[in-house]
Design a protein around this motif. Structure first.
Motif, mmCIF file in Angstrom:
data_model
loop_
_atom_site.group_PDB
_atom_site.id
_atom_site.type_symbol
_atom_site.label_atom_id
_atom_site.label_comp_id
_atom_site.label_asym_id
_atom_site.label_seq_id
_atom_site.Cartn_x
_atom_site.Cartn_y
_atom_site.Cartn_z
ATOM 1 N N LYS A 136 0.940 -1.073 -0.206
ATOM 2 C CA LYS A 136 0.096 -0.012 0.068
ATOM 3 C C LYS A 136 0.924 1.240 0.091
ATOM 4 C CE LYS A 136 -3.987 -2.047 2.379
ATOM 5 N NZ LYS A 136 -4.841 -2.118 3.526
ATOM 6 N N LEU A 137 2.123 1.096 0.481
ATOM 7 C CA LEU A 137 2.854 2.410 0.489
ATOM 8 C C LEU A 137 3.850 2.267 -0.725
ATOM 9 C CD1 LEU A 137 4.573 1.624 4.156
ATOM 10 C CD2 LEU A 137 2.690 3.174 3.293
ATOM 11 N N SER A 138 4.114 1.275 -1.420
ATOM 12 C CA SER A 138 4.763 1.428 -2.790
ATOM 13 C C SER A 138 4.892 -0.188 -3.219
ATOM 14 C CB SER A 138 6.208 2.078 -2.663
ATOM 15 O OG SER A 138 7.312 1.293 -1.971
ATOM 16 N N PRO A 139 5.107 -0.181 -4.780
ATOM 17 C CA PRO A 139 5.329 -1.470 -5.287
ATOM 18 C C PRO A 139 6.245 -2.493 -4.683
ATOM 19 C CG PRO A 139 4.853 0.004 -6.997
ATOM 20 C CD PRO A 139 5.331 0.959 -5.467
ATOM 21 N N ILE A 140 6.101 -3.589 -4.499
ATOM 22 C CA ILE A 140 7.285 -4.740 -4.543
ATOM 23 C C ILE A 140 6.667 -5.633 -5.890
ATOM 24 C CG2 ILE A 140 8.129 -6.743 -3.611
ATOM 25 C CD1 ILE A 140 7.599 -5.356 -0.754
ATOM 26 N N LEU A 141 7.692 -5.618 -6.928
ATOM 27 C CA LEU A 141 7.423 -6.239 -8.024
ATOM 28 C C LEU A 141 7.244 -7.706 -8.175
ATOM 29 C CD1 LEU A 141 8.787 -3.657 -10.573
ATOM 30 C CD2 LEU A 141 6.665 -3.687 -9.569
ATOM 31 N N GLU A 165 12.424 9.106 -1.887
ATOM 32 C CA GLU A 165 11.376 8.173 -1.878
ATOM 33 C C GLU A 165 11.573 6.877 -1.028
ATOM 34 O OE1 GLU A 165 7.412 7.376 -4.533
ATOM 35 O OE2 GLU A 165 9.134 5.926 -4.847
ATOM 36 N N ARG A 166 12.596 6.404 -1.343
ATOM 37 C CA ARG A 166 13.003 5.003 -0.802
ATOM 38 C C ARG A 166 13.272 5.076 0.438
ATOM 39 N NH1 ARG A 166 17.992 2.952 0.728
ATOM 40 N NH2 ARG A 166 18.034 0.514 0.693
ATOM 41 N N SER A 167 13.889 6.205 0.889
ATOM 42 C CA SER A 167 14.121 6.396 2.640
ATOM 43 C C SER A 167 12.907 6.664 3.293
ATOM 44 C CB SER A 167 15.068 7.681 2.571
ATOM 45 O OG SER A 167 16.441 7.314 2.148
ATOM 46 N N ARG A 168 11.924 7.546 2.525
ATOM 47 C CA ARG A 168 10.698 7.914 3.313
ATOM 48 C C ARG A 168 9.900 6.500 3.455
ATOM 49 N NH1 ARG A 168 6.027 8.626 1.349
ATOM 50 N NH2 ARG A 168 6.718 8.738 -0.842
#
Length: 205
Positions: A136-141, A165-168
């Motif tokens: 929900k925060l970002s994709p894991i492909l 964005e990665r760190s956040r």
């Protein structure tokens, strides 16, 4: 079930442009043999490396293609510039959809873990529980487990817009208690993370 080949090319310093041109020609000429997902160059981690991710219908198909390529001597169109080559096969965790293509970010993190003997089943279970809130925060492909090599391993691919964005997102996931997967790290021994940037002809771009 699709099997993924991660080909990691270690190349001579200063040859990246020529290597990528050779890779593109090789992949175009052999497009019918596998589905191409990614061609990435290492930006952070061990440098002078290019990673190619291809999908095959079976492990037998991967091995046949490797044998053909090794006997032919044309290693991804980059033979003369290679310092090393590793070919790793991964099966996706059963709850992951097939690896997509398209634009997901300007950087891709590929992380490889060595798994303790007997640890694959608990690692898969831990990830299955943790993935829904995490994505929900970002994709894991992709998350998958190795089918060859000396030690049990897993890999995952995470795209991000940039390093900020990665760190956040990683900080948010830890603060919310949804990452790392509960109990998962107990079964992991070592980890290596590389930040890759896509080549201009990479389907994952």
């Amino acid at each position: 079930m699709t099997r993924y080949e991660f080909a990691t090319l270690s190349i001579q310093t200063g040859t990246a442009a020529r290597v990528l041109a050779g890779i593109e020609r090789f992949l175009d000429a052999n497009a019918s043999r596998a589905k191409l997902f990614a061609v990435w160059t290492a930006e952070i981690g061990t440098l002078n490396r290019i990673q190619i991710v291809r999908g095959f219908e079976s492990s037998d198909a991967i091995h046949a293609e490797r044998e053909r390529m090794l006997h032919g001597g044309d290693l991804f169109g980059a033979t003369e510039f290679l310092e090393g080559l590793t070919l790793d096969t991964y099966a996706p965790f059963p709850f992951f959809s097939p690896l997509p293509t398209g634009a997901f970010g300007s950087i891709y993190e590929v992380r490889v873990y060595n798994i303790r003997p007997g640890g694959l089943r608990p690692v898969i279970a831990a990830w299955e529980a943790a993935i829904p809130p995490r994505v929900k925060l970002s994709p894991i492909l992709l998350a998958g487990y190795s089918l060859d090599g000396a030690a049990p391993r897993m890999v995952h691919i995470c795209p991000y817009a940039d390093l900020g964005e990665r760190s956040r997102i990683r900080a948010e996931a830890v603060a919310a208690g949804i990452w790392p997967p509960k109990g998962g790290p107990d079964w992991l021994m070592t980890m290596q993370s590389t930040i890759f940037v896509p080549a201009k002809f990479s389907p994952l771009c």
